[in-house]
Design a protein around this motif. Structure first.
Motif, PDB file in Angstrom:
ATOM      1  N   ILE A  19       0.827  -1.341   0.010  1.00  0.00           N
ATOM      2  CA  ILE A  19       0.041   0.021   0.030  1.00  0.00           C
ATOM      3  C   ILE A  19       0.836   1.154   0.016  1.00  0.00           C
ATOM      4  CG2 ILE A  19      -1.793   1.342   1.343  1.00  0.00           C
ATOM      5  CD1 ILE A  19      -2.535  -1.385   2.249  1.00  0.00           C
ATOM      6  N   GLN A  20       1.894   1.177   0.795  1.00  0.00           N
ATOM      7  CA  GLN A  20       2.701   2.596   0.832  1.00  0.00           C
ATOM      8  C   GLN A  20       3.439   2.669  -0.403  1.00  0.00           C
ATOM      9  OE1 GLN A  20       4.389   3.596   4.655  1.00  0.00           O
ATOM     10  NE2 GLN A  20       6.102   4.695   3.721  1.00  0.00           N
ATOM     11  N   GLN A  21       4.005   1.595  -1.029  1.00  0.00           N
ATOM     12  CA  GLN A  21       4.686   1.645  -2.022  1.00  0.00           C
ATOM     13  C   GLN A  21       3.776   2.219  -3.257  1.00  0.00           C
ATOM     14  OE1 GLN A  21       7.226  -1.536  -3.129  1.00  0.00           O
ATOM     15  NE2 GLN A  21       7.571  -0.924  -5.385  1.00  0.00           N
ATOM     16  N   GLY A  22       2.505   1.993  -3.181  1.00  0.00           N
ATOM     17  CA  GLY A  22       1.743   2.464  -4.101  1.00  0.00           C
ATOM     18  C   GLY A  22       1.462   3.782  -4.116  1.00  0.00           C
ATOM     19  N   LEU A  23       1.145   4.392  -2.840  1.00  0.00           N
ATOM     20  CA  LEU A  23       0.932   5.741  -2.609  1.00  0.00           C
ATOM     21  C   LEU A  23       2.124   6.511  -3.014  1.00  0.00           C
ATOM     22  CD1 LEU A  23      -1.106   5.208   0.667  1.00  0.00           C
ATOM     23  CD2 LEU A  23      -2.083   5.966  -1.648  1.00  0.00           C
ATOM     24  N   THR A  24       3.251   6.255  -2.952  1.00  0.00           N
ATOM     25  CA  THR A  24       4.261   6.898  -3.135  1.00  0.00           C
ATOM     26  C   THR A  24       4.861   6.714  -4.668  1.00  0.00           C
ATOM     27  OG1 THR A  24       5.744   5.020  -2.482  1.00  0.00           O
ATOM     28  CG2 THR A  24       5.234   6.934  -0.950  1.00  0.00           C
ATOM     29  N   ASP A  25       5.271   5.524  -4.981  1.00  0.00           N
ATOM     30  CA  ASP A  25       5.919   5.191  -6.346  1.00  0.00           C
ATOM     31  C   ASP A  25       4.812   5.266  -7.440  1.00  0.00           C
ATOM     32  OD1 ASP A  25       8.096   4.951  -4.844  1.00  0.00           O
ATOM     33  OD2 ASP A  25       8.403   2.872  -5.272  1.00  0.00           O
ATOM     34  N   ASN A  26       3.642   4.968  -7.117  1.00  0.00           N
ATOM     35  CA  ASN A  26       2.443   5.184  -8.050  1.00  0.00           C
ATOM     36  C   ASN A  26       1.576   6.132  -7.843  1.00  0.00           C
ATOM     37  OD1 ASN A  26       3.040   1.749  -7.668  1.00  0.00           O
ATOM     38  ND2 ASN A  26       2.977   2.521  -9.797  1.00  0.00           N
ATOM     39  N   GLY A  27       1.944   7.181  -6.593  1.00  0.00           N
ATOM     40  CA  GLY A  27       0.897   8.249  -6.570  1.00  0.00           C
ATOM     41  C   GLY A  27       1.596   9.536  -6.348  1.00  0.00           C
ATOM     42  N   VAL A  28       2.068   9.902  -5.051  1.00  0.00           N
ATOM     43  CA  VAL A  28       2.591  11.120  -5.117  1.00  0.00           C
ATOM     44  C   VAL A  28       3.880  11.672  -5.854  1.00  0.00           C
ATOM     45  CG1 VAL A  28       1.812  11.753  -2.842  1.00  0.00           C
ATOM     46  CG2 VAL A  28       3.907  10.401  -3.012  1.00  0.00           C
ATOM     47  N   ILE A  29       4.588  10.693  -6.635  1.00  0.00           N
ATOM     48  CA  ILE A  29       5.861  10.902  -7.160  1.00  0.00           C
ATOM     49  C   ILE A  29       5.315  11.544  -8.672  1.00  0.00           C
ATOM     50  CG2 ILE A  29       5.917   8.644  -8.261  1.00  0.00           C
ATOM     51  CD1 ILE A  29       9.103  11.022  -7.567  1.00  0.00           C
ATOM     52  N   LEU A  30       4.073  11.126  -8.949  1.00  0.00           N
ATOM     53  CA  LEU A  30       3.627  11.473 -10.320  1.00  0.00           C
ATOM     54  C   LEU A  30       3.200  12.897 -10.526  1.00  0.00           C
ATOM     55  CD1 LEU A  30       1.296   8.316 -11.076  1.00  0.00           C
ATOM     56  CD2 LEU A  30       3.514   8.982 -11.773  1.00  0.00           C
ATOM     57  N   VAL A  31       2.689  13.577  -9.097  1.00  0.00           N
ATOM     58  CA  VAL A  31       2.498  14.884  -9.273  1.00  0.00           C
ATOM     59  C   VAL A  31       3.675  15.795  -9.410  1.00  0.00           C
ATOM     60  CG1 VAL A  31       1.718  16.787  -7.789  1.00  0.00           C
ATOM     61  CG2 VAL A  31       0.659  14.439  -7.365  1.00  0.00           C
ATOM     62  N   THR A  32       5.077  15.311  -9.168  1.00  0.00           N
ATOM     63  CA  THR A  32       6.253  15.985  -9.592  1.00  0.00           C
ATOM     64  C   THR A  32       6.390  15.947 -11.071  1.00  0.00           C
ATOM     65  OG1 THR A  32       7.615  14.205  -9.229  1.00  0.00           O
ATOM     66  CG2 THR A  32       7.381  15.461  -7.172  1.00  0.00           C
ATOM     67  N   GLN A  33       5.786  14.999 -11.609  1.00  0.00           N
ATOM     68  CA  GLN A  33       5.939  14.677 -13.082  1.00  0.00           C
ATOM     69  C   GLN A  33       4.952  15.501 -13.881  1.00  0.00           C
ATOM     70  OE1 GLN A  33       6.044  10.541 -13.386  1.00  0.00           O
ATOM     71  NE2 GLN A  33       8.033  10.558 -12.009  1.00  0.00           N
ATOM     72  N   GLY A  34       3.740  16.127 -13.215  1.00  0.00           N
ATOM     73  CA  GLY A  34       2.739  16.864 -13.935  1.00  0.00           C
ATOM     74  C   GLY A  34       1.286  16.393 -13.840  1.00  0.00           C
ATOM     75  N   LYS A  35       1.192  15.298 -13.017  1.00  0.00           N
ATOM     76  CA  LYS A  35      -0.164  14.653 -13.054  1.00  0.00           C
ATOM     77  C   LYS A  35      -0.953  15.586 -11.751  1.00  0.00           C
ATOM     78  CE  LYS A  35      -0.559   9.904 -14.276  1.00  0.00           C
ATOM     79  NZ  LYS A  35      -1.654  10.096 -15.354  1.00  0.00           N
ATOM     80  N   SER A  36      -2.224  15.682 -11.852  1.00  0.00           N
ATOM     81  CA  SER A  36      -2.987  16.261 -10.823  1.00  0.00           C
ATOM     82  C   SER A  36      -2.972  15.367  -9.730  1.00  0.00           C
ATOM     83  CB  SER A  36      -4.329  16.746 -11.163  1.00  0.00           C
ATOM     84  OG  SER A  36      -4.835  15.512 -11.389  1.00  0.00           O
ATOM     85  N   PRO A  37      -3.011  16.112  -8.288  1.00  0.00           N
ATOM     86  CA  PRO A  37      -3.155  15.148  -7.090  1.00  0.00           C
ATOM     87  C   PRO A  37      -4.330  14.283  -7.504  1.00  0.00           C
ATOM     88  CG  PRO A  37      -2.967  17.669  -6.545  1.00  0.00           C
ATOM     89  CD  PRO A  37      -3.021  17.454  -8.021  1.00  0.00           C
ATOM     90  N   LYS A  38      -5.284  14.513  -7.826  1.00  0.00           N
ATOM     91  CA  LYS A  38      -6.537  13.714  -8.032  1.00  0.00           C
ATOM     92  C   LYS A  38      -6.258  12.287  -8.880  1.00  0.00           C
ATOM     93  CE  LYS A  38     -11.441  13.193  -9.408  1.00  0.00           C
ATOM     94  NZ  LYS A  38     -11.146  11.871 -10.197  1.00  0.00           N
ATOM     95  N   ASP A  39      -5.668  12.660 -10.134  1.00  0.00           N
ATOM     96  CA  ASP A  39      -5.380  11.775 -10.913  1.00  0.00           C
ATOM     97  C   ASP A  39      -4.217  10.746 -10.322  1.00  0.00           C
ATOM     98  OD1 ASP A  39      -6.874  12.579 -13.003  1.00  0.00           O
ATOM     99  OD2 ASP A  39      -5.414  13.493 -13.911  1.00  0.00           O
ATOM    100  N   ALA A  40      -3.415  11.305  -9.709  1.00  0.00           N
ATOM    101  CA  ALA A  40      -2.181  10.433  -8.825  1.00  0.00           C
ATOM    102  C   ALA A  40      -2.776   9.626  -7.931  1.00  0.00           C
ATOM    103  CB  ALA A  40      -1.106  11.703  -8.407  1.00  0.00           C
ATOM    104  N   TRP A  41      -3.709  10.043  -7.208  1.00  0.00           N
ATOM    105  CA  TRP A  41      -4.454   9.341  -6.201  1.00  0.00           C
ATOM    106  C   TRP A  41      -5.273   8.078  -6.993  1.00  0.00           C
ATOM    107  CZ3 TRP A  41      -4.899   8.539  -1.031  1.00  0.00           C
ATOM    108  CH2 TRP A  41      -6.150   7.684  -0.503  1.00  0.00           C
ATOM    109  N   ASP A  42      -6.112   8.508  -7.871  1.00  0.00           N
ATOM    110  CA  ASP A  42      -6.727   7.420  -8.508  1.00  0.00           C
ATOM    111  C   ASP A  42      -5.760   6.439  -8.965  1.00  0.00           C
ATOM    112  OD1 ASP A  42      -9.001   8.806  -8.043  1.00  0.00           O
ATOM    113  OD2 ASP A  42      -9.166   9.791 -10.027  1.00  0.00           O
ATOM    114  N   ASN A  43      -4.608   6.890  -9.644  1.00  0.00           N
ATOM    115  CA  ASN A  43      -3.629   5.730  -9.891  1.00  0.00           C
ATOM    116  C   ASN A  43      -3.113   4.913  -9.075  1.00  0.00           C
ATOM    117  OD1 ASN A  43      -1.793   4.915 -12.747  1.00  0.00           O
ATOM    118  ND2 ASN A  43      -0.511   5.443 -11.001  1.00  0.00           N
ATOM    119  N   ALA A  44      -2.845   5.370  -7.875  1.00  0.00           N
ATOM    120  CA  ALA A  44      -2.115   4.807  -6.936  1.00  0.00           C
ATOM    121  C   ALA A  44      -3.452   3.689  -6.290  1.00  0.00           C
ATOM    122  CB  ALA A  44      -1.974   5.650  -5.663  1.00  0.00           C
ATOM    123  N   VAL A  45      -4.561   4.150  -6.218  1.00  0.00           N
ATOM    124  CA  VAL A  45      -5.662   3.286  -5.704  1.00  0.00           C
ATOM    125  C   VAL A  45      -5.851   2.221  -6.662  1.00  0.00           C
ATOM    126  CG1 VAL A  45      -7.849   3.169  -5.353  1.00  0.00           C
ATOM    127  CG2 VAL A  45      -6.748   5.097  -4.389  1.00  0.00           C
TER     128      VAL A  45
END
Length: 439
Positions: free
Chosen positions: A404-430
């Motif tokens: 779960i934590q790896q998903g929220l970081t490597d497939n989530g918040v890191i994506l915001v630094t690459q231009g994804k919106s927080p919502k899209d990053a959250w949805d991708n992590a989930v």
């Protein structure tokens, strides 16, 4: 500690240099290196051989504790087998527990796996409450290793209370205070205040630097201060509905959108380079991280770092020793496990390896109380970390926390630094997490 941030204990020892005079070296866990088994033996003919199965490098042998115990007990011969990566160590351990065969006299258990072991396999282990002294240990750490039946499955070897390491030179250049007490007051009590300090830093930041090192490091620190994270006390997965998780994600995403954090993944080569080149001003920093920072820094960085208390006490790391009932020498093994994790030995391990004691009785011993670290300007690290360790919450640890934590970081918040919106990053992590949980 999630798998992606699980640094190789052995690699850290090789990378870091002495930080306490006697050698404060990092040692939380593992991420790579040679996955072949390695062993050490005392070779005593006619002696009782006690075997340990470990992952990474717990540091007992390197700190001289095996030889010390063998000297105290001439009839004992200690041997250890080490698998570098916990992800290669833990699945076979589960198989051995299921079949009740092939187990070592003492087995190491990573904090991310302790909940599953306690819940499913407590009947396979010796009750170590009969050997370790509960009052010596941090109450929350003792509780982590104890089943509902009252059986203490594991004795804690180390714990990772987090401080905030910061570069005094970069703080000064950005017009921020540099005294550790004043710095701690800037964000006291609230992680959101840390983000606000980051905005102040950004306004006058030295060119090419960020306030924090990485989104993963920030998220890990925030969520590490919560009692309930990805599972509730009933063992149900609640990461999608737990407000604390979403708040940690949103705060990290805010920092990422505002470019207050670097866009690197921790413990990857590019991140190491940001340490060496002084590209960020602060980071979450458990004791074992000090050795890692030193190992990756240029010599002229010594003394430019310092550390302050975090907004809230948070934990990152820690392991346990357990004694399977099926071992050939369960009684002798239990005594050794209790000795290795007793306050005096934990203090020695901290002095030589940087593993912060779980035995709070060790905090008043000179090796901990008087400990200093040259990278942080001889900051009294024992006195800074000990109160934080005592404040840490009893965290609910779930069987799939790492996924779960790896998903929220490597497939989530890191994506915001690459231009994804927080919502899209959250949805991708989930989506990623739920797919992995179904496997």
């Amino acid at each position: 500690m999630r798998a992606r941030t699980r640094i190789a204990r052995k690699a850290l020892v090789l990378a870091a240099v002495a930080s306490l005079g006697t050698g404060l070296l990092a040692g939380c866990a593992d991420d790579g290196g040679d996955d072949s088994d390695s062993s050490s033996s005392g070779g005593g003919s006619g002696k009782t051989k006690i075997t340990l199965g470990l992952f990474g490098s717990f540091g007992f042998e390197e700190a001289g504790l095996y030889k010390e115990y063998e000297k105290l007990h001439p009839d004992i011969d200690i041997q250890q087998t080490v698998i570098e990566r916990n992800e290669n160590y833990y699945p076979p351990l589960v198989n051995h527990l299921t079949t009740n065969s092939g187990l070592q006299d003492i087995q190491g258990i990573e904090v991310g796996n302790i909940a599953e072991v306690v819940e499913k396999y407590s009947d396979k282990f010796v009750d170590l409450s009969k050997y370790g002294k509960e009052s010596d240990y941090l109450p929350w750490k003792w509780q982590q290793g104890t089943a509902k039946s009252g059986t203490t499955v594991g004795l804690g070897t180390d714990v990772g209370p987090m401080a905030i390491c910061y570069r005094k030179d970069l703080f000064q250049a950005a017009g921020l205070p540099t005294d550790r007490e004043q710095v701690g007051k800037l964000w006291a009590g609230d992680w959101a205040k840390l983000i606000e300090v980051g905005k102040d830093y950004k306004a006058k930041a030295p060119k090419g630097t960020t306030f924090l090192d990485s989104p993963g490091g920030l998220f890990n620190a925030i969520i590490g201060s919560e009692k309930e994270r990805f599972y509730n006390a009933s063992g149900e997965v609640v990461y999608k509905t737990n407000p604390a998780v979403k708040k940690a994600f949103d705060l990290t995403a805010e920092a990422a959108e505002d470019k207050l954090v670097g866009n690197q993944t921790q413990f990857q080569p590019a991140w190491d380079t940001t340490i060496a080149n002084g590209k960020f001003a602060a980071m979450a920093c458990p004791p074992w991280m000090l050795g890692y920072i030193e190992g990756k820094s240029k010599p002229e960085s010594a003394g430019k770092w310092d550390l302050a208390v975090p907004p809230k006490a948070a934990n990152w790391g820690g392991s346990f020793l357990s004694v399977p009932k099926s071992g050939k020498h369960a009684e002798e093994a239990a005594k050794l496990a209790a000795w290795l994790t007793a306050p005096e030995q934990q203090a020695k391990l901290f002095a030589k390896r940087g593993s912060f004691p779980t035995a709070q009785a060790a905090y008043d011993l000179p090796l901990v109380k008087d400990a200093k670290n040259k990278m942080t300007g001889d900051a009294p690290i024992g006195q800074i970390y000990a109160p934080l360790a005592k404040e840490l919450p009893v965290q609910v640890v779930g069987a799939k926390d790492q996924i779960i934590q790896q998903g929220l970081t490597d497939n989530g918040v890191i994506l915001v630094t690459q231009g994804k919106s927080p919502k899209d990053a959250w949805d991708n992590a989930v989506k990623t997490i739920d797919n992995n949980l179904e496997k």
